[in-house]
Design a protein around this motif. Structure first.
Motif, PDB file in Angstrom:
ATOM      1  N   ASN A  32       0.857  -1.183   0.000  1.00 42.84           N
ATOM      2  CA  ASN A  32       0.000   0.000   0.000  1.00 42.84           C
ATOM      3  C   ASN A  32       0.896   1.238   0.000  1.00 42.84           C
ATOM      4  N   PRO A  33       1.404   1.657  -1.168  1.00 38.92           N
ATOM      5  CA  PRO A  33       2.342   2.775  -1.212  1.00 38.92           C
ATOM      6  C   PRO A  33       1.775   4.031  -0.546  1.00 38.92           C
ATOM      7  N   THR A  34       2.568   4.603   0.329  1.00 36.93           N
ATOM      8  CA  THR A  34       2.182   5.819   1.026  1.00 36.93           C
ATOM      9  C   THR A  34       3.343   6.796   0.938  1.00 36.93           C
ATOM     10  N   LEU A  35       3.056   8.023   0.532  1.00 37.34           N
ATOM     11  CA  LEU A  35       4.070   9.057   0.392  1.00 37.34           C
ATOM     12  C   LEU A  35       4.026   9.981   1.599  1.00 37.34           C
ATOM     13  N   TYR A  36       5.184  10.225   2.190  1.00 40.94           N
ATOM     14  CA  TYR A  36       5.331  11.202   3.279  1.00 40.94           C
ATOM     15  C   TYR A  36       6.186  12.338   2.752  1.00 40.94           C
ATOM     16  N   VAL A  37       5.729  13.575   2.932  1.00 46.06           N
ATOM     17  CA  VAL A  37       6.427  14.746   2.428  1.00 46.06           C
ATOM     18  C   VAL A  37       6.821  15.628   3.608  1.00 46.06           C
ATOM     19  N   ILE A  38       8.113  15.971   3.690  1.00 48.86           N
ATOM     20  CA  ILE A  38       8.601  16.791   4.801  1.00 48.86           C
ATOM     21  C   ILE A  38       9.404  17.959   4.232  1.00 48.86           C
ATOM     22  N   GLN A  39       8.916  19.168   4.476  1.00 50.17           N
ATOM     23  CA  GLN A  39       9.650  20.367   4.069  1.00 50.17           C
ATOM     24  C   GLN A  39      10.664  20.706   5.153  1.00 50.17           C
ATOM     25  N   ASN A  40      11.857  21.091   4.734  1.00 48.52           N
ATOM     26  CA  ASN A  40      12.928  21.519   5.633  1.00 48.52           C
ATOM     27  C   ASN A  40      13.220  20.473   6.720  1.00 48.52           C
ATOM     28  N   PRO A  41      13.634  19.273   6.311  1.00 47.61           N
ATOM     29  CA  PRO A  41      13.887  18.228   7.298  1.00 47.61           C
ATOM     30  C   PRO A  41      14.987  18.584   8.297  1.00 47.61           C
ATOM     31  N   ALA A  42      15.920  19.425   7.916  1.00 48.52           N
ATOM     32  CA  ALA A  42      16.996  19.811   8.840  1.00 48.52           C
ATOM     33  C   ALA A  42      16.450  20.578  10.039  1.00 48.52           C
ATOM     34  N   GLU A  43      15.375  21.307   9.841  1.00 48.86           N
ATOM     35  CA  GLU A  43      14.765  22.079  10.924  1.00 48.86           C
ATOM     36  C   GLU A  43      13.691  21.276  11.650  1.00 48.86           C
ATOM     37  N   ASN A  44      13.008  20.401  10.927  1.00 49.22           N
ATOM     38  CA  ASN A  44      11.836  19.730  11.486  1.00 49.22           C
ATOM     39  C   ASN A  44      12.063  18.315  11.999  1.00 49.22           C
ATOM     40  N   LEU A  45      13.220  17.727  11.727  1.00 49.74           N
ATOM     41  CA  LEU A  45      13.509  16.371  12.180  1.00 49.74           C
ATOM     42  C   LEU A  45      14.733  16.361  13.080  1.00 49.74           C
ATOM     43  N   LYS A  46      14.824  15.334  13.901  1.00 51.32           N
ATOM     44  CA  LYS A  46      15.968  15.166  14.800  1.00 51.32           C
ATOM     45  C   LYS A  46      16.683  13.870  14.442  1.00 51.32           C
ATOM     46  N   PRO A  47      17.660  13.939  13.546  1.00 47.36           N
ATOM     47  CA  PRO A  47      18.351  12.722  13.130  1.00 47.36           C
ATOM     48  C   PRO A  47      19.321  12.215  14.197  1.00 47.36           C
ATOM     49  N   VAL A  48      19.660  10.975  14.057  1.00 50.81           N
ATOM     50  CA  VAL A  48      20.670  10.354  14.908  1.00 50.81           C
ATOM     51  C   VAL A  48      21.931  10.248  14.060  1.00 50.81           C
ATOM     52  N   GLU A  49      23.029  10.807  14.533  1.00 52.98           N
ATOM     53  CA  GLU A  49      24.271  10.727  13.772  1.00 52.98           C
ATOM     54  C   GLU A  49      24.765   9.284  13.777  1.00 52.98           C
ATOM     55  N   ARG A  51      27.712   6.498  12.194  1.00 49.20           N
ATOM     56  CA  ARG A  51      29.103   6.478  11.721  1.00 49.20           C
ATOM     57  C   ARG A  51      29.213   6.271  10.213  1.00 49.20           C
ATOM     58  N   GLU A  52      28.611   5.234   9.652  1.00 47.50           N
ATOM     59  CA  GLU A  52      28.756   4.945   8.227  1.00 47.50           C
ATOM     60  C   GLU A  52      27.891   5.843   7.348  1.00 47.50           C
ATOM     61  N   ILE A  53      26.685   6.112   7.784  1.00 50.09           N
ATOM     62  CA  ILE A  53      25.725   6.850   6.976  1.00 50.09           C
ATOM     63  C   ILE A  53      25.845   8.342   7.232  1.00 50.09           C
ATOM     64  N   LYS A  54      26.147   8.698   8.393  1.00 50.44           N
ATOM     65  CA  LYS A  54      26.292  10.038   8.925  1.00 50.44           C
ATOM     66  C   LYS A  54      25.022  10.493   9.628  1.00 50.44           C
ATOM     67  N   TYR A  55      23.873  10.436   8.976  1.00 47.86           N
ATOM     68  CA  TYR A  55      22.628  10.856   9.615  1.00 47.86           C
ATOM     69  C   TYR A  55      21.547   9.815   9.363  1.00 47.86           C
ATOM     70  N   LEU A  56      20.879   9.413  10.419  1.00 45.33           N
ATOM     71  CA  LEU A  56      19.823   8.419  10.337  1.00 45.33           C
ATOM     72  C   LEU A  56      18.567   9.023  10.955  1.00 45.33           C
ATOM     73  N   ILE A  57      17.478   9.059  10.198  1.00 42.72           N
ATOM     74  CA  ILE A  57      16.217   9.619  10.697  1.00 42.72           C
ATOM     75  C   ILE A  57      15.331   8.443  11.089  1.00 42.72           C
ATOM     76  N   PRO A  58      15.087   8.261  12.388  1.00 43.93           N
ATOM     77  CA  PRO A  58      14.271   7.133  12.850  1.00 43.93           C
ATOM     78  C   PRO A  58      12.848   7.193  12.292  1.00 43.93           C
ATOM     79  N   ILE A  59      12.276   6.022  12.092  1.00 44.59           N
ATOM     80  CA  ILE A  59      10.938   5.911  11.522  1.00 44.59           C
ATOM     81  C   ILE A  59       9.912   6.725  12.305  1.00 44.59           C
ATOM     82  N   GLU A  60       9.988   6.701  13.636  1.00 45.91           N
ATOM     83  CA  GLU A  60       9.020   7.440  14.440  1.00 45.91           C
ATOM     84  C   GLU A  60       9.103   8.943  14.152  1.00 45.91           C
TER      85      GLU A  60
END
Length: 71
Positions: A32-49, A51-60
């Motif tokens: 069931n394809p679902t699209l999520y759209v996020i404007q300005n993810p750097a301001e609106n999300l809290k990624p986890v740094e 090592r290999e990827i650099k930034y990981l945005i948790p599903i929650e």
């Protein structure tokens, strides 16, 4: 569904471009394809740094902040 991986360069571009940067995430592609759209993810999300990827945005994080677009 899972976490979203961004490279260091993608995260820097998101920070530099601010509201001009959009992140599009397609979840449940097979069933069931679902699209999520996020404007300005750097301001609106809290990624986890990460090592290999650099930034990981948790599903929650991206599911709660993304605008869900139904097909």
């Amino acid at each position: 569904m899972g976490d979203v991986e961004l490279t260091y360069n993608e995260w820097i571009a998101a920070r530099r471009l601010g509201d001009k940067y959009w992140l599009y995430i397609v979840a449940n592609v097979r069933e069931n394809p679902t699209l999520y759209v996020i404007q300005n993810p750097a301001e609106n999300l809290k990624p986890v740094e990460h090592r290999e990827i650099k930034y990981l945005i948790p599903i929650e994080e991206w599911k709660n902040k993304g605008e869900k677009v139904e097909f």
